[in-house]
Design a protein around this motif. Structure first.
Motif: not given
Lengths: 171, 171
Positions: A94, A96, A119-120, A122, A125, A127, A151, A153, B88, B160-163
């Motif tokens: 993952l 970001k 998957v995200d 913003g 940003s 992901i 970030e 992971a 996510v 991972l946290s979003r945003g």
């Protein structure tokens, strides 16, 4: 957990699903000064067992010794050193990235080439989720270097041998 | 590493990429009798650091204590308890099924529904790769139960946290 170009060795370990077994196995490596590149663990189809996959790069003789020590643990059912050529080896990452609205299409195009999933998203940003062999992941991370990584992971490698020759049956 | 319906808690830990750090972190959990559901670790975009993601289910108070202990380790740079709603969360599973030639099409159809990939086909077996949330993976494993599972390997969760609110900057 260093990523090096040394030959990677993959240990696939089937253990009883008990508390502390992961720590004990990892400890065997640490005590020998044997670095773990990655470790993944998850319960198998039979909830009594967990499969631990450890990737390490180092001396074959020492690995053989560690394998023997791992095998001696009471809650270890099976240990295999996987042959990379005859195995399916996968990792999930993952990532970001800092991506402005104007850059989004360009990032999407790169993601599509690698069949990665967004998957995200913003305002600033994105992901991206990607799975594949380590070389595929590295190529993707190389291509996205022009964007700032906020970030990252990754799961570390999990693997199964191809075909049926190597299957261990437990009762 | 038991899979339960208890609420899962996800710790995202950023550490120096040094030998033995994984063992030490896992050991903190073991000493408190705190079971690790899954652990994944991989080097970040900056090769000096590794991100460890630990999933655990248990008492919130004890987890807070462990978090504080983890934070005190010299090679730990950052510890976050991730909010599942704002993150996510992904896992990768490799599933080797006993599949006859006649059954292949049916397995393929199920795989397609879940956008799973067939990564190996042998005369009597298939390896399927699937990524997703834990509930997606469980649903898939439920649906493929009519076939004999020969082997299963899963990475455990990475997240991972979003945003951008939660991003930790390191120099």
């Amino acid at each position: 957990m260093k990523q090096t170009d040394m030959e990677k060795r993959i240990l696939s370990i089937l253990v009883d699903n008990t508390s502390g077994v992961l720590t004990r196995i990892a400890g065997l490596f640490a005590r020998r000064g044997y670095n773990i590149d990655s470790i993944t663990a998850g319960v198998t189809a039979d909830p009594r067992f967990t499969r631990i996959t450890i990737v390490t790069s180092g001396d074959e003789l020492v690995l053989e010794q560690i394998k023997n020590q791992v095998q001696k643990q009471v809650d270890v059912r099976d240990v295999k050193i996987l042959d990379a050529e005859a195995s399916v080896i996968r990792e999930l990452v993952l990532l970001k990235l800092r991506v402005s609205e104007e850059q989004r299409d360009k990032v999407l195009a790169v993601a599509n080439i690698f069949r990665a999933k967004i998957v995200d998203v913003g305002p600033k940003s994105m992901i991206i989720e990607l799975t594949g062999s380590q070389s595929k992941l590295e190529a993707f991370l190389e291509l996205t270097k022009e964007y700032e990584t906020l970030e990252l992971a990754r799961t570390g490698i999990t693997a199964l041998s191809r075909g049926m020759e190597d299957v261990t049956y437990l009762d």
